[in-house]
Design an enzyme around this catalytic site. Structure first.
Site, short mmCIF file in Angstrom:
data_model
loop_
_atom_site.label_atom_id
_atom_site.label_comp_id
_atom_site.label_asym_id
_atom_site.label_seq_id
_atom_site.Cartn_x
_atom_site.Cartn_y
_atom_site.Cartn_z
N ASP A 94 -3.93 1.01 11.15
CA ASP A 94 -5.29 0.71 11.55
C ASP A 94 -5.26 0.12 12.97
OD1 ASP A 94 -7.98 0.10 11.52
OD2 ASP A 94 -7.84 -1.54 10.09
N GLU A 115 4.63 3.63 5.95
CA GLU A 115 3.42 2.81 5.88
C GLU A 115 2.30 3.65 5.25
OE1 GLU A 115 1.90 0.19 5.62
OE2 GLU A 115 1.41 -0.71 7.56
N GLY A 146 0.79 -1.25 0.00
CA GLY A 146 0.00 0.00 0.00
C GLY A 146 0.81 1.28 0.00
N ASP A 156 -5.87 -0.27 -1.25
CA ASP A 156 -6.74 -1.10 -2.08
C ASP A 156 -7.95 -1.60 -1.31
OD1 ASP A 156 -5.34 -3.03 -0.40
OD2 ASP A 156 -6.17 -4.55 -1.72
P1 IMP Z 1 -2.95 -2.83 10.83
O1 IMP Z 1 -2.01 -3.93 11.18
O2 IMP Z 1 -4.36 -3.14 11.25
O3 IMP Z 1 -2.50 -1.48 11.33
O4 IMP Z 1 -3.04 -2.88 9.29
C1 IMP Z 1 -2.54 -1.97 8.44
C2 IMP Z 1 -2.78 -2.47 7.04
O5 IMP Z 1 -4.17 -2.80 6.82
C3 IMP Z 1 -2.47 -1.37 6.07
O6 IMP Z 1 -1.11 -1.40 5.69
C4 IMP Z 1 -3.41 -1.67 4.94
O7 IMP Z 1 -2.83 -2.60 4.06
C5 IMP Z 1 -4.62 -2.31 5.59
N1 IMP Z 1 -5.70 -1.30 5.81
C6 IMP Z 1 -6.16 -0.86 6.99
N2 IMP Z 1 -7.13 0.06 6.81
C7 IMP Z 1 -7.27 0.21 5.48
C8 IMP Z 1 -8.10 1.06 4.67
O8 IMP Z 1 -8.91 1.88 5.11
N3 IMP Z 1 -7.95 0.91 3.32
C9 IMP Z 1 -7.06 0.05 2.76
N4 IMP Z 1 -6.25 -0.74 3.48
C10 IMP Z 1 -6.36 -0.66 4.84
#
Ligand code: IMP
Length: 188
Positions: free
Chosen positions: A116, A112, A57, A172
């Protein structure tokens, strides 16, 4: 396993029916990327950081940011996959693509797309610390606050959003929308 796939499919179907609404224009993104690059160039003055893109991403953000950073630097790439989020469990993460350059003694800047839950970056920073990185900082284009499970210190943050699913500029939905130059939020 089956339960997890059914939930994932249901979520995918719901998102497929959503329309996209412009959140961040090219100009807004470009201006913020230049500001972040300026701050980073200032803070790392005299150093040669290793700039690490968290795939996939962050790829466009990374390419734009790196070219605005006025420092001698090296670049590398890492990719992680997470499991368990669909089940609302704590989730676990593993690397699917490792860095290729050595990390020991290096000043690392992880780049990054969006933070999220924080699980991905918390895992990667732990790994790089174990490998003896001198310092690890995080630059995230978007800090999405709603579902945070792990505290990750974001040293350089492009934009904060409370919630929602974002697409475009590398982000995506089911591998779609990555190549859009703007960022959209999916809405009902
Ligand atoms: P985390 O481990 O939950 O912080 O995940 C982060 C990853 O989840 C990011 O690098 C994205 O690939 C994906 N992600 C989280 N939220 C979104 C969003 O709103 N749109 C697209 N990808 C997301």
């Amino acid at each position: 396993m089956q339960g997890r796939n059914i939930r994932k499919d249901a979520r995918r179907n719901r998102r497929a029916a959503l329309r996209k609404e412009l959140l961040l224009s090219r100009e807004m993104i470009g201006a913020r990327v230049r500001e972040l690059a300026g701050e980073i160039s200032e803070d790392y003055r005299g150093k040669e950081p290793l700039l690490v893109s968290v795939l996939k991403g962050s790829v466009f953000f990374f390419a734009d940011l790196v070219r605005e950073i006025t420092l001698p630097s090296k670049i590398d790439f890492v990719r992680a996959a997470s499991y368990g989020k669909e089940m609302n469990s704590c989730g676990s993460v593993r690397l699917t693509k490792d860095l290729e350059l050595p990390v020991e003694g290096k000043s690392i800047l992880l780049v990054e797309d969006i933070v999220d839950t924080g699980l991905t970056l918390s895992y990667i920073t732990g790994l790089l610390a174990d490998r003896g990185a001198e310092s690890i900082k995080i630059c995230a284009l978007v800090d999405k606050l709603e579902r945070r499970e792990r505290h990750v210190p974001i040293d350089y943050c492009g934009f904060k959003v409370e919630e929602g699913f974002l697409v475009g500029y590398g982000l995506d939905f089911d591998e779609k929308y990555r190549s859009l130059p703007e960022i959209f939020i999916l809405k009902e």
